[in-house]
Write an enzyme that holds these catalytic residues in place. Structure first.
Site, mmCIF file in Angstrom:
data_model
loop_
_atom_site.group_PDB
_atom_site.id
_atom_site.type_symbol
_atom_site.label_atom_id
_atom_site.label_comp_id
_atom_site.label_asym_id
_atom_site.label_seq_id
_atom_site.Cartn_x
_atom_site.Cartn_y
_atom_site.Cartn_z
ATOM 1 N N GLU A 13 40.309 19.975 32.093
ATOM 2 C CA GLU A 13 39.963 19.763 33.753
ATOM 3 C C GLU A 13 41.292 20.771 35.050
ATOM 4 O OE1 GLU A 13 39.589 19.219 37.075
ATOM 5 O OE2 GLU A 13 39.648 16.978 37.183
ATOM 6 N N GLU A 34 42.728 25.314 41.875
ATOM 7 C CA GLU A 34 44.098 25.539 41.218
ATOM 8 C C GLU A 34 44.662 26.558 39.939
ATOM 9 O OE1 GLU A 34 43.381 21.463 39.065
ATOM 10 O OE2 GLU A 34 43.324 20.476 40.862
#
Length: 712
Positions: free
Chosen positions: A160, A169
């Site tokens: 995740e 990210e």
């Protein structure tokens, strides 16, 4: 002498190094830089406190669907006669690794680069009895080498590493590296795919967060026009992340239906492109302006795409009917979809809004992404060459936050200030403006003030305001960057001091009390008759029941059957060390019910700003009220010393009267303060105390929940 100085400095440096990190901190109320000694672990305590891990673990839909996908995928692989070797990238608390083990994985390797989190995961594995079954690697996945860190490649990746933009990210590079170096050719991934969606919309409210409007007086006459460079600026391409479900439906008009713009296939062995452009032909469903793009994504958790997790706002959520059927009626429709703060939705502003005169009009939506972000544009005709990422060229967007830009355009707020200024500014007025980007103060130059001196220490803000004065031919405005530049004659001549007040480094509403600190610097040289606007600031507090926001500070305890109390203790410790008792939140995005009428907990008179104060009191909550899980705080600014009415007050709190038991409607252009409580049971009282030491820049709040009668 030099040798002695060097020895003394060396001893001092060794002492500081032994104590921890010597850091410079700016006090927002005094504006002074002070040196503070932080422990060597202070930075990571801040990161733990603000990371949002707890929010993810309270996201029950996320947890359940990851677990379901793991169970389904591992069972399917075993049925096909395959062993299952799992790699969990960015394991955090280790929850996904433990899920994989319980789902039947043969081996599990977890990696976590953030060392405090990795150490916590190691202890959590031990508490849950799986320490000998999870191979934990305390480094980045891109630094892992097969044969050194891992004995073999994994054939199931669970991770995740997604954010509101999906890729912010570094997901693209992480997946590419994993497929190249760490996964077998037939490896499966959870999630398997992500689909990105865009919906073009028009919203005068949201547009206020992106541009500068004309400032007019109470009669409608123009006071300030935005300069050409602002009107022609394309703005910033960066996302504006919001809880879109909380944007009132009467504040926007959908221009198109949602359309899929990108798919990211995480399972595909081939390298994922780090940069793509997608030009999509879309049709207007009603006349309007293509001003902005609402963006969200969903993820297909399993290879078959049967387990879907959507981040769509409620009006576009694919499972709204099923989710709504499970509600008890205690939640508004907008809050029937799963709440999460780690994955929100985003608004992107189209550089030049496109006018669409009729429903059915077709146009081109240009969608781009690079390795970490997205940007959008719209055209009537398909562009012939790639659309470059746009950036601010006017100083407005690069200097001020979205909420501040919206505040500059806020009609009700501006009207209150203009009412006060128009009543007091005359042809004999000499005005000093304190604050960053104070357009209302500059507007006094159009109200026939003899002179306006604008204290503007920030270069980009000063450059923007200078362009505004030139556009509006305000020859009686002078800029200074230090109050020391003012001579005694200029200070004695002042008749008015005006502030909004707003300062770029302010986070909490009362950080803008720096206005009082600036006043103290010149107070002895001012005439007693000088008019100060605002003259008084009042801090109010309100006990509330948040529907969801409190989860970011609520202990997790048990998650999907796994004990995470060690994580709770780590976060609680970090919050105590690195966070204030009150934090800033845009409360319009997080519904809360009022449990009482608000109380004034501090009153500051700017003509007597240096006075220390201590106040205390108590709220009594109705017996049938919901549990108090937070206290909201805000500042009301009184503009006229002789008028305490609502017309002479600018509030950073509720925009409508408080009704106990009803949802509070909050100002959308500022962040309020929030203190999260730790209720053990349904409390009947909230005791409070406030201590203010302005010369030290100390403003402390304490809130205590109580059931019993207070004994004096």
């Amino acid at each position: 002498m030099q040798v002695n100085n060097l020895l003394a400095f060396s001893r001092f440096f060794r002492c500081i190094k032994a104590m921890g990190t010597f850091a410079q901190v700016t006090n927002p109320i005094t504006g002074q830089n002070t040196w503070q000694v932080h422990g060597d672990e202070y930075d990571y305590h801040q990161e733990v406190a603000n990371a949002g891990f707890g929010d993810m673990l309270h996201d029950s839909e996320r947890n359940e669907k990851y677990f379901s996908a793991l169970k389904k995928t591992i069972a399917k692989m075993h049925k096909a006669g395959r062993e299952v070797h799992v790699l969990d990238i960015g394991t955090g608390t280790g929850i996904l690794s433990m899920m994989a083990l319980q789902a039947g994985a043969n081996t599990v390797t977890a990696c976590e680069a953030f060392l405090p989190m990795a150490n916590c995961a190691e202890r959590i594995f031990a508490v849950n009895g799986v320490a000998d079954r999870v191979h934990l690697i305390k480094k980045r996945s891109t630094d892992i080498a097969i044969g050194v860190d891992m004995p073999r490649k994994a054939n199931l990746l669970v991770t995740e590493i997604l954010d509101t933009e999906l890729i912010g990210e570094g997901a693209i590079s992480i997946y590419n590296h994993a497929h190249e170096e760490l996964l077998t050719d037939d490896a499966l991934c959870i999630p398997a795919r992500a689909n990105c969606y865009a919906q073009v919309a028009q919203s005068p409210l949201a547009a206020q967060w992106n541009t500068l409007k004309i400032l007019a007086n109470l009669d409608g006459d123009v006071l300030l026009q935005p300069p050409t460079e602002v009107l022609q600026c394309s703005g910033e391409a960066t996302l504006h992340d919001v809880q879109l479900s909380q944007l009132p439906t009467n504040e926007f008009r959908p221009v198109t239906q949602p359309v899929q713009i990108f798919q990211f296939d995480f399972q595909r062995k081939e390298t994922r492109d780090k940069k793509r452009e997608q030009v999509v032909r879309v049709k207007a469903i009603q006349a309007g302006a293509a001003e902005l793009v609402f963006y969200w994504w969903n993820i297909e958790m399993d290879d078959d795409g049967e387990i879907l997790l959507s981040c769509a706002p409620y009006w576009a959520h694919p499972e709204l009917k099923q989710l709504g059927a499970d509600q008890t009626g205690q939640r508004p429709l907008a809050n029937t979809v799963p709440w999460r703060d780690h994955w929100m939705q985003a608004i992107y502003y189209i550089p030049k809004p496109l006018q669409l005169s009729t429903a059915g009009k077709e146009f081109w939506l240009v969608c781009n992404h690079d390795e970490y972000s997205l940007w959008f544009d719209a055209y009537i005709e398909a562009p012939l060459k790639p659309v470059r990422r746009h950036t601010c060229t006017c100083d407005l967007h690069m200097t001020y936050s979205r909420s501040r830009i919206g505040q500059l355009n806020q009609a009700k707020r501006n009207k209150a200030y203009l009412r006060q200024l128009e009543q007091t500014i005359t042809k004999d007025s000499h005005v000093l403006v304190l604050g960053d980007g104070c357009l209302l103060g500059i507007a006094t130059a159009k109200m026939e003030a003899v002179s306006v001196i604008c204290h503007e220490p920030h270069r980009f803000s000063r450059r923007l305001l200078t362009s505004i004065t030139k556009k509006n031919q305000l020859n009686n405005v002078k800029f200074i960057d230090r109050l020391e530049q003012l001579g005694e004659t200029e200070l004695k001549a002042l008749t008015h001091i005006v502030a909004e007040p707003y300062f770029l480094n302010a986070i909490l509403p009362w950080d803008n009390f720096y206005f009082g600190t600036l006043l103290l610097k010149i107070q002895q040289q001012l005439n007693l008759s000088v008019v100060i606007t605002p003259c008084v600031a009042r801090i109010f507090a309100l006990p509330v029941h948040f529907l969801d926001l409190h989860k970011i500070r609520t202990p997790v305890g048990n998650c999907e059957g796994f004990d995470l109390t060690l994580f709770d203790k780590m976060v609680e410790h970090s919050v105590e060390l690195a966070q204030s008792k009150v934090e800033a939140q845009p409360l319009w995005e997080y519904p809360s019910r009022a449990l009482s009428q608000p109380q004034e907990i501090l009153c500051v008179n700017f003509k007597d700003f240096s006075a220390e104060q201590r106040q205390e009191g108590s709220f009594t909550l109705p017996g049938n009220s919901e549990q108090c899980n937070g206290v909201a705080l805000w500042v009301d600014w009184q503009l006229n010393a002789n008028d305490t009415s609502a017309k002479s007050t600018v509030s950073s709190g509720p925009v409508e009267p408080i009704e106990i038991g009803k949802f509070v409607k909050w100002d959308m252009f500022v962040r309020q303060g929030v203190h999260f409580t730790r209720p053990e049971s349904r409390s009947k009282h909230v005791d409070w105390s406030t201590e203010f030491k302005p010369l030290l820049g100390q403003l402390n709040f304490n809130f205590t929940l109580r059931n019993n009668i207070k004994i004096e």
